[in-house]
Design a protein around this motif. Sequence first.
Motif, PDB file in Angstrom:
ATOM      1  N   ASN A 157      -4.439  45.288  16.775  1.00  0.00           N
ATOM      2  CA  ASN A 157      -4.093  46.504  16.036  1.00  0.00           C
ATOM      3  C   ASN A 157      -5.260  46.908  15.148  1.00  0.00           C
ATOM      4  O   ASN A 157      -5.942  46.056  14.572  1.00  0.00           O
ATOM      5  CB  ASN A 157      -2.844  46.264  15.180  1.00  0.00           C
ATOM      6  CG  ASN A 157      -1.604  46.090  16.032  1.00  0.00           C
ATOM      7  OD1 ASN A 157      -1.469  46.732  17.067  1.00  0.00           O
ATOM      8  ND2 ASN A 157      -0.710  45.210  15.601  1.00  0.00           N
ATOM      9  N   ASN A 159      -8.987  48.830  14.173  1.00  0.00           N
ATOM     10  CA  ASN A 159     -10.332  48.901  14.737  1.00  0.00           C
ATOM     11  C   ASN A 159     -11.095  47.620  14.456  1.00  0.00           C
ATOM     12  O   ASN A 159     -10.679  46.782  13.654  1.00  0.00           O
ATOM     13  CB  ASN A 159     -11.072  50.103  14.159  1.00  0.00           C
ATOM     14  CG  ASN A 159     -10.360  51.413  14.474  1.00  0.00           C
ATOM     15  OD1 ASN A 159      -9.809  51.583  15.559  1.00  0.00           O
ATOM     16  ND2 ASN A 159     -10.349  52.330  13.510  1.00  0.00           N
ATOM     17  N   ARG A 170     -11.542  43.141  11.206  1.00  0.00           N
ATOM     18  CA  ARG A 170     -10.479  44.043  11.670  1.00  0.00           C
ATOM     19  C   ARG A 170     -10.161  45.034  10.556  1.00  0.00           C
ATOM     20  O   ARG A 170      -9.980  44.656   9.394  1.00  0.00           O
ATOM     21  CB  ARG A 170      -9.233  43.253  12.051  1.00  0.00           C
ATOM     22  CG  ARG A 170      -9.385  42.418  13.288  1.00  0.00           C
ATOM     23  CD  ARG A 170      -8.129  41.621  13.575  1.00  0.00           C
ATOM     24  NE  ARG A 170      -6.986  42.497  13.806  1.00  0.00           N
ATOM     25  CZ  ARG A 170      -5.746  42.043  14.060  1.00  0.00           C
ATOM     26  NH1 ARG A 170      -5.508  40.742  14.088  1.00  0.00           N
ATOM     27  NH2 ARG A 170      -4.771  42.893  14.271  1.00  0.00           N
ATOM     28  N   PHE A 172      -7.462  47.955   9.559  1.00  0.00           N
ATOM     29  CA  PHE A 172      -6.180  48.583   9.846  1.00  0.00           C
ATOM     30  C   PHE A 172      -5.803  49.445   8.645  1.00  0.00           C
ATOM     31  O   PHE A 172      -5.378  48.938   7.613  1.00  0.00           O
ATOM     32  CB  PHE A 172      -5.113  47.527  10.110  1.00  0.00           C
ATOM     33  CG  PHE A 172      -3.829  48.094  10.641  1.00  0.00           C
ATOM     34  CD1 PHE A 172      -3.725  48.497  11.967  1.00  0.00           C
ATOM     35  CD2 PHE A 172      -2.731  48.234   9.815  1.00  0.00           C
ATOM     36  CE1 PHE A 172      -2.535  49.019  12.451  1.00  0.00           C
ATOM     37  CE2 PHE A 172      -1.542  48.764  10.288  1.00  0.00           C
ATOM     38  CZ  PHE A 172      -1.449  49.154  11.616  1.00  0.00           C
ATOM     39  N   ASN A 214      -5.665  47.570  23.546  1.00  0.00           N
ATOM     40  CA  ASN A 214      -5.060  48.626  22.731  1.00  0.00           C
ATOM     41  C   ASN A 214      -5.911  49.893  22.847  1.00  0.00           C
ATOM     42  O   ASN A 214      -7.046  49.937  22.381  1.00  0.00           O
ATOM     43  CB  ASN A 214      -4.959  48.177  21.269  1.00  0.00           C
ATOM     44  CG  ASN A 214      -4.157  49.151  20.430  1.00  0.00           C
ATOM     45  OD1 ASN A 214      -3.954  50.310  20.805  1.00  0.00           O
ATOM     46  ND2 ASN A 214      -3.696  48.687  19.280  1.00  0.00           N
ATOM     47  N   SER A 217      -7.542  51.409  19.643  1.00  0.00           N
ATOM     48  CA  SER A 217      -8.539  50.665  18.880  1.00  0.00           C
ATOM     49  C   SER A 217      -9.947  51.134  19.228  1.00  0.00           C
ATOM     50  O   SER A 217     -10.224  51.517  20.370  1.00  0.00           O
ATOM     51  CB  SER A 217      -8.413  49.165  19.159  1.00  0.00           C
ATOM     52  OG  SER A 217      -7.187  48.660  18.683  1.00  0.00           O
ATOM     53  N   ARG A 234     -13.411  47.932  25.447  1.00  0.00           N
ATOM     54  CA  ARG A 234     -12.026  48.304  25.721  1.00  0.00           C
ATOM     55  C   ARG A 234     -11.769  48.305  27.220  1.00  0.00           C
ATOM     56  O   ARG A 234     -12.689  48.352  28.044  1.00  0.00           O
ATOM     57  CB  ARG A 234     -11.710  49.682  25.148  1.00  0.00           C
ATOM     58  CG  ARG A 234     -11.835  49.749  23.642  1.00  0.00           C
ATOM     59  CD  ARG A 234     -11.185  50.985  23.063  1.00  0.00           C
ATOM     60  NE  ARG A 234     -11.241  52.172  23.897  1.00  0.00           N
ATOM     61  CZ  ARG A 234     -10.666  53.329  23.590  1.00  0.00           C
ATOM     62  NH1 ARG A 234     -10.000  53.438  22.463  1.00  0.00           N
ATOM     63  NH2 ARG A 234     -10.771  54.366  24.373  1.00  0.00           N
TER      64      ARG A 234
END
Length: 359
Positions: A157, A159, A170, A172, A214, A217, A234
């Motif tokens: 969850n 970036n 991370r 969020f 995801n 992301s 990704r």
Amino acid sequence: MSKYRKNYYRKEPSVDDEILGIISIFIFLILFQYWQYVLAIFGILILFKLIIWVHDKDLFSQFKNSKLYYHGESGKKYLDKLEQEKYESDRTQYNINCLKKGQYGESKILYTLLHMQNVPMYIIYDIRLQYRDFKAQIDFIAVTKRMIYIIEAKDLNGNLDIEGDGTFTRIFGRKKSGMKNPLTQNNDHEKVVKAILKNEKIKTVVTSLVVLTNDDSHIHFKHGANEYKNKIFRNDKLEENLIKMEQKKHIVRQEERIQYICDTLLKYRIEDIKTADIQKEDVDAIIVKLKAYRKKMSEVENVPAYMIFNDNTILDLIQKKPASMEELTNIVGLGEYKVNKYGQNILNIMNNQKNKNKN
């Protein structure tokens, strides 16, 4: 005054310049006199480049599509176990949700791998391997004509920021938190696979990849983090990156060799056999008969027994209990060629044991 100043700054030819000029004239005369040899060498270079191009394109290969060669069930088994125990704690329910989300992400990667038009491969999905005291739970092993990829699926969850020194953060919303380098775990998996291949005397290129599933992301590679761009990306960039990596290698394996590599890796698989509805003596009898048939055929064809089918195939036959030629194609190590060649005899062995039990 200006005249002398101009002469003062004028560059006089040096001895080195004169020698270089003489050598250039000498080379020109040689090339002019032996132009036919120069042309021949130039033609050979062009032919060599053309051969490499044809070889890399693998124009005459019949192997064009990707195949799911093995689909493990360790993730599904673990999920089933958690769902049976979910009444015990809220934490278990949280783990169930995470596992379901992870499996959904893996299914997206599997879809991408199976539908690649330019990189045909054999796919091993959800497998546990063991070599000596080392174990690895691997999401995907993709064996192509040129390389072997160890792919780890990550459903994150928010970036991801990657620093040049290997720091992963991370993001969020407004929250930031550090995280372990996802390549570290995958590199351990890579070591296990490389150890197996080395033990089996198989030379090939193995590389680790981390694929984020995801779609919302984003990955931000900061200054100095370019080395990670070909390792972490990704799912929508998976095919693009595999094509780039494949173009750098001049190895071209045929489908039979790819299948052999997969069968070799599967020999080191850790998995319990489902024999709840098969008596132990029946299992032992089937194994003995299948091995006897394998030995007989290896002597007839004068090839090693594992070339007929290996022990992993026998275990898969016992677990899945195929009843038709079509079902045999889902057995590890039995492609269309081997099913047509040995399939009916294998079914006879399986069915004869069943009939014997009924009597």
